[in-house]
Design an enzyme around this catalytic site. Structure first.
Site, PDB file in Angstrom:
ATOM      1  CG  ASN A   1      -7.191 -14.090   1.833  1.00 23.48           C
ATOM      2  OD1 ASN A   1      -7.586 -13.316   2.697  1.00 23.48           O
ATOM      3  ND2 ASN A   1      -5.964 -14.588   1.829  1.00 23.48           N
TER       4      ASN A   1
ATOM      5  CG  HIS B   1      -9.929  -7.061  -5.016  1.00 24.08           C
ATOM      6  ND1 HIS B   1     -10.579  -7.900  -5.898  1.00 24.08           N
ATOM      7  CD2 HIS B   1      -9.170  -7.888  -4.236  1.00 24.08           C
ATOM      8  CE1 HIS B   1     -10.241  -9.154  -5.658  1.00 24.08           C
ATOM      9  NE2 HIS B   1      -9.389  -9.168  -4.660  1.00 24.08           N
TER      10      HIS B   1
ATOM     11  CG  ASP C   1     -13.035  -7.511  -7.922  1.00 25.75           C
ATOM     12  OD1 ASP C   1     -13.461  -7.986  -6.841  1.00 25.75           O
ATOM     13  OD2 ASP C   1     -11.917  -7.786  -8.386  1.00 25.75           O
TER      14      ASP C   1
END
Length: 199
Positions: free
Chosen positions: A68, A20, A93
């Site tokens: 997020n 990530h 990613d």
């Protein structure tokens, strides 16, 4: 006009080698190559680095409020540096692209990526450029198993690090071309590149 290149990831050492976090690693390499320093404080919730690519001023950004919530720092950085939406490039990613492949994209949806979702929510549009760094899906899980979070929050295995390094170098090259020539010429130049995992 200046570009803003936002590399996505999660802050903290325990996430540093995660799939990530490859967006962070790409912009960190850009800054390292340019000899430019990261700074905190100018944009809340982010580290920024001002540099030039060719003759174009470029602001690199690492949002530090977790994936997020990436959109808040990106929106603040764009406002602070007066960057237009068409000059935003997001590096992230991508599980829907095989490991070792890189693909530039102009606009689109978020495809379930929480960082892109947050950016689109804060900007109200999806018409920005993306550099999609292929990390693939877990080969031990059936397609659609819904456990993508565990995969992207896992580290690249050591045996893949040479390929990851090659991907990061290629990502820097792609960004250079986007900033100097624009997203469409860069897509035409780089999107036919074969997988770095098979070279």
């Amino acid at each position: 006009m200046s570009w803003l290149v936002a590399g996505l990831g999660n802050p903290g050492a325990k996430y540093a080698a995660n799939r990530h976090n490859i967006g962070f690693r790409v912009v960190e390499e850009l800054a390292r190559k340019a000899g430019s320093a990261w700074k905190s404080g100018a944009v809340k919730g982010a580290e920024t680095c001002s540099t030039t690519i060719g003759t174009t001023r470029c602001v690199l950004v690492k949002p530090l409020e977790f994936m997020n919530l990436s959109g808040f720092a990106v929106q603040r950085a764009m406002a602070f540096h007066s960057i237009a939406i068409e000059k935003l490039l997001v590096v992230h990613d991508e599980i829907d692209i095989d490991f070792g492949l890189l693909r530039l994209k102009n606009g689109g949806g978020h495809g379930g990526h929480n960082g892109l979702r947050s950016i689109m929510e804060q900007l109200g549009v999806g018409g920005f450029s993306r550099l999609r760094m292929g990390v693939g899906r877990d080969p031990n899980k059936p397609p659609g198993s819904g456990d993508a979070a565990a995969w992207v929050l896992g580290d690249f295995p050591k045996v893949q690090e040479s390929i990851v390094s090659a991907m990061i170098s290629a990502g820097c090259e792609d960004i250079d071309t986007v900033v100097e020539k624009g997203i469409v010429p860069a897509m035409n130049q780089h999107n036919a590149r074969s997988s770095l995992a098979s070279s």
